[in-house]
Scaffold this motif. Structure first.
Motif, short mmCIF file in Angstrom:
data_model
loop_
_atom_site.label_atom_id
_atom_site.label_comp_id
_atom_site.label_asym_id
_atom_site.label_seq_id
_atom_site.Cartn_x
_atom_site.Cartn_y
_atom_site.Cartn_z
N SER A 109 57.25 1.09 -2.36
CA SER A 109 56.19 1.06 -3.38
C SER A 109 54.86 0.67 -2.75
CB SER A 109 56.55 0.10 -4.51
OG SER A 109 56.50 -1.24 -4.08
N SER A 110 54.91 -0.21 -1.72
CA SER A 110 53.68 -0.62 -1.04
C SER A 110 53.06 0.56 -0.29
CB SER A 110 54.00 -1.76 -0.07
OG SER A 110 52.83 -2.26 0.51
N ALA A 111 53.90 1.35 0.38
CA ALA A 111 53.41 2.54 1.09
C ALA A 111 52.87 3.57 0.11
CB ALA A 111 54.52 3.13 1.95
N LEU A 112 53.57 3.74 -1.02
CA LEU A 112 53.09 4.67 -2.05
C LEU A 112 51.76 4.20 -2.61
CD1 LEU A 112 56.45 5.34 -3.95
CD2 LEU A 112 55.07 7.07 -2.79
N SER A 113 51.63 2.89 -2.81
CA SER A 113 50.38 2.32 -3.30
C SER A 113 49.24 2.58 -2.33
CB SER A 113 50.55 0.82 -3.52
OG SER A 113 49.32 0.21 -3.82
N SER A 114 49.52 2.39 -1.04
CA SER A 114 48.51 2.61 -0.01
C SER A 114 48.10 4.08 0.03
CB SER A 114 49.05 2.18 1.35
OG SER A 114 48.14 2.47 2.38
N ALA A 115 49.09 4.98 0.00
CA ALA A 115 48.79 6.42 0.03
C ALA A 115 48.01 6.84 -1.22
CB ALA A 115 50.08 7.23 0.13
N ASN A 116 48.38 6.27 -2.37
CA ASN A 116 47.71 6.58 -3.63
C ASN A 116 46.27 6.09 -3.61
OD1 ASN A 116 47.82 7.57 -6.38
ND2 ASN A 116 47.82 5.44 -7.05
N TRP A 131 41.10 6.17 5.90
CA TRP A 131 42.13 6.31 4.87
C TRP A 131 43.01 7.52 5.11
CZ3 TRP A 131 44.42 3.04 2.02
CH2 TRP A 131 43.75 1.92 1.52
N VAL A 132 42.45 8.58 5.69
CA VAL A 132 43.28 9.74 6.02
C VAL A 132 44.32 9.36 7.09
CG1 VAL A 132 43.25 11.97 7.21
CG2 VAL A 132 41.67 11.55 5.33
N VAL A 133 43.88 8.59 8.10
CA VAL A 133 44.81 8.14 9.15
C VAL A 133 45.90 7.26 8.55
CG1 VAL A 133 45.02 6.68 11.20
CG2 VAL A 133 43.17 8.34 11.04
N ILE A 134 45.49 6.30 7.71
CA ILE A 134 46.47 5.41 7.07
C ILE A 134 47.39 6.22 6.17
CG2 ILE A 134 46.74 3.54 5.40
CD1 ILE A 134 44.18 2.33 6.56
N GLY A 135 46.83 7.21 5.48
CA GLY A 135 47.64 8.07 4.60
C GLY A 135 48.71 8.81 5.38
N MET A 136 48.35 9.33 6.56
CA MET A 136 49.35 10.02 7.39
C MET A 136 50.44 9.05 7.85
SD MET A 136 47.29 12.84 9.66
CE MET A 136 46.07 11.75 10.35
N ALA A 137 50.02 7.83 8.21
CA ALA A 137 51.00 6.81 8.60
C ALA A 137 51.91 6.47 7.43
CB ALA A 137 50.28 5.56 9.10
N ASP A 138 51.33 6.41 6.22
CA ASP A 138 52.12 6.10 5.02
C ASP A 138 53.15 7.19 4.75
OD1 ASP A 138 50.93 3.67 4.38
OD2 ASP A 138 49.30 4.64 3.29
N ALA A 155 42.78 -4.58 -7.14
CA ALA A 155 42.29 -5.62 -6.24
C ALA A 155 43.45 -6.34 -5.56
CB ALA A 155 41.42 -6.62 -7.00
N ILE A 156 44.50 -6.64 -6.33
CA ILE A 156 45.67 -7.32 -5.76
C ILE A 156 46.37 -6.40 -4.78
CG2 ILE A 156 47.97 -8.21 -6.29
CD1 ILE A 156 46.85 -9.26 -8.92
N GLY A 157 46.56 -5.13 -5.18
CA GLY A 157 47.22 -4.17 -4.30
C GLY A 157 46.48 -4.01 -2.99
N TRP A 193 51.45 -0.43 -11.54
CA TRP A 193 52.88 -0.65 -11.39
C TRP A 193 53.30 -0.87 -9.94
CZ3 TRP A 193 55.31 -2.28 -15.41
CH2 TRP A 193 54.85 -1.92 -16.67
N PHE A 194 52.65 -0.16 -9.01
CA PHE A 194 52.96 -0.39 -7.59
C PHE A 194 52.63 -1.84 -7.21
CE2 PHE A 194 52.14 4.36 -6.55
CZ PHE A 194 53.48 4.64 -6.73
#
Length: 459
Positions: A299-306, A103-110, A24-26, A155-156
């Motif tokens: 880590s924020s981008a990894l969190s978003s992609a994850n 989310w796919v679009v955001i994932g590609m951006a990430d 939720a925080i992420g 952890w992210f």
């Protein structure tokens, strides 16, 4: 059709309360806070605080509506399920596929962002390597068990929290000691929030509204807590706890952080092209400040992609069981993970690596596609509100029995709808975001044609 339905009952509730809280925080802290806050401050000045407060206020009520709906029937695994059941199969189809697409679009951006962050330390790294390693690592861990996804998000998110709390503490110390900023020659002071030329709204109401476009994108993913709810232990306890803390998180992570930045460096001295977080840690003499913040945004981008990988897989899984996606996506592996749906989404993330090798203004294109994505999220939030309004009409008995009622009920839903519609209007005020808005009907047109040929004729 019996096999997928059997599997549907085997989604495993292995996410613990601490996982859901950090998810939720992420979801409530986007990379935009670390990298885009300089731009929002330069546009809106001190009023940027009200921008984040206003968006956070309305999104809290939207999440409360989602929470009541999800807990009204634990057969609902996500907002796609209750949209399908309450508003009809067409609504479920549009909501699920739009959320997947966003989310796919955001994932590609990430993936592109992750490559850039890695190149900060390793300039000669092959363009394809960071993204491929990232997709491979997260896909492997997501395929093993949902609990590993929860651990990664934990952890992210923790890295982001430590960075923000560190910024607030450092800024508080600098204000308390009246630290003189070597860049401006001015001492840190709370009065900068209202006493600079122009006051709280230095660029007028127009500047205040200009910050909305970037600020909205920072909140994208806040509804991920609802997608994860289907796999958490004791959802009646954990989901309300995660949603109820959203206001506190907005105050701590946005209001305090941005307020501290503007008390140490006056808003009109903040560089819109640089991260204010880097500047803050540099001021107290941390020579590796840029590297530390690069680690945080990585880590924020990894969190978003994850999170995107997790949610797209679950969306396709739910769509399959409502017959709005191929039956294959409704199957689970032996670990209770929707593996075919997850791998299908990962294949699209690989397009992010391909885009790294394209000539032309990629960032301009990504401004457009992320605008489309933001508008898609607003569409999803609107459908959550419409589902709640109809739920109150057709299931008054469930609302009466609810232990987690939405404050303000239906009238508050209409207020939230008005806010979201007004926010869509704000997207027309900037050239790049207007382009994104003009492209958005193409996606909904594709969905409309697909729904007619692939879904309606089956029924």
């Amino acid at each position: 059709m019996g096999q997928p339905n059997t599997h549907h009952k085997q989604l495993q509730r292995k996410l613990k309360n601490r996982h859901l809280q950090l998810i939720a925080i992420g979801g409530a802290i986007g990379t935009g806070l670390f990298m885009g806050s300089g731009k929002t401050i330069s546009l809106a000045g001190p009023s940027v605080i009200f921008t984040y407060l206003l968006i956070g206020f309305f999104l809290f009520f939207i999440m409360r509506a989602m929470g009541e709906l999800l807990l009204s029937d634990l057969k609902y695994k996500s907002f796609t399920d209750f949209s399908h059941h309450i508003l009809g199969p067409g609504a479920g189809f549009f909501v699920g596929w739009t959320y997947w697409f966003c989310w796919v679009v955001i994932g590609m951006a990430d993936i592109i962002a992750i490559t850039e962050y890695v190149r900060f330390w390793w300039a000669d790294v092959p363009l394809w390597l960071p993204g491929l390693l990232c997709i491979g690592m997260m896909a492997a861990m997501n395929l093993l068990t949902v609990r590993l996804f929860g651990e990664m998000e934990f952890w992210f998110a923790l890295i982001k929290i430590v960075a923000i709390v560190g910024l607030i503490l450092v800024g508080g110390y600098l204000v308390f000691t009246s630290f003189v900023n070597p860049n401006t020659g001015l001492p840190a002071s709370l009065s900068y929030l209202w006493a600079r030329e122009g006051g709280i709204f230095p660029n007028g109401i127009s500047g205040f509204f200009s910050a909305f476009q970037i600020a909205f994108f920072a909140f994208v993913g806040i509804e991920l807590v609802g997608t994860a709810a289907a796999e958490t232990q004791d959802p009646y306890k954990n989901l309300p706890a995660a949603i109820n803390r959203i206001p506190i998180r907005v105050i701590i992570f946005y209001v305090l952080a941005l307020g501290v930045i503007m008390t140490v460096t006056p808003w009109d001295a903040v560089d819109p092209k640089k991260s204010p977080f880097v500047n803050m840690f540099t001021l107290i003499g941390i020579p590796i400040a840029a590297s530390l913040i690069n680690l945080v945004v990585l880590s924020s981008a990894l969190s978003s992609a994850n999170g995107g990988m997790f949610s797209t897989g679950r969306m396709l899984f739910g769509l399959s069981h409502s017959k709005a996606a191929p039956r294959l996506f409704g199957l689970l592996n032996i670990n209770g993970v929707p593996a075919p749906a997850l791998l299908f989404s990962c294949a699209f993330l690989l397009l992010g690596i391909v885009l790294l090798y394209q000539d032309g203004d990629i960032m301009n294109m990504f401004t457009i596609v992320t605008t489309i994505s933001s508008i898609g999220f607003i569409f999803v939030w609107i459908m959550i509100l419409l589902s709640y309004i109809k739920y109150r009409k057709i299931h008054p008995e469930l609302h009466e029995k609810s232990v987690y009622k939405m404050p303000g009920g239906v009238p508050m839903c209409y207020a939230c709808l008005a806010f979201l519609v007004f926010s869509l209007y704000l997207f027309t005020r900037d050239k790049d975001t207007l382009k994104g808005m003009l492209y958005t009907p193409v996606w909904f047109g594709i969905l409309g044609v697909s729904y007619y040929f692939l879904y309606r004729k089956k029924s």
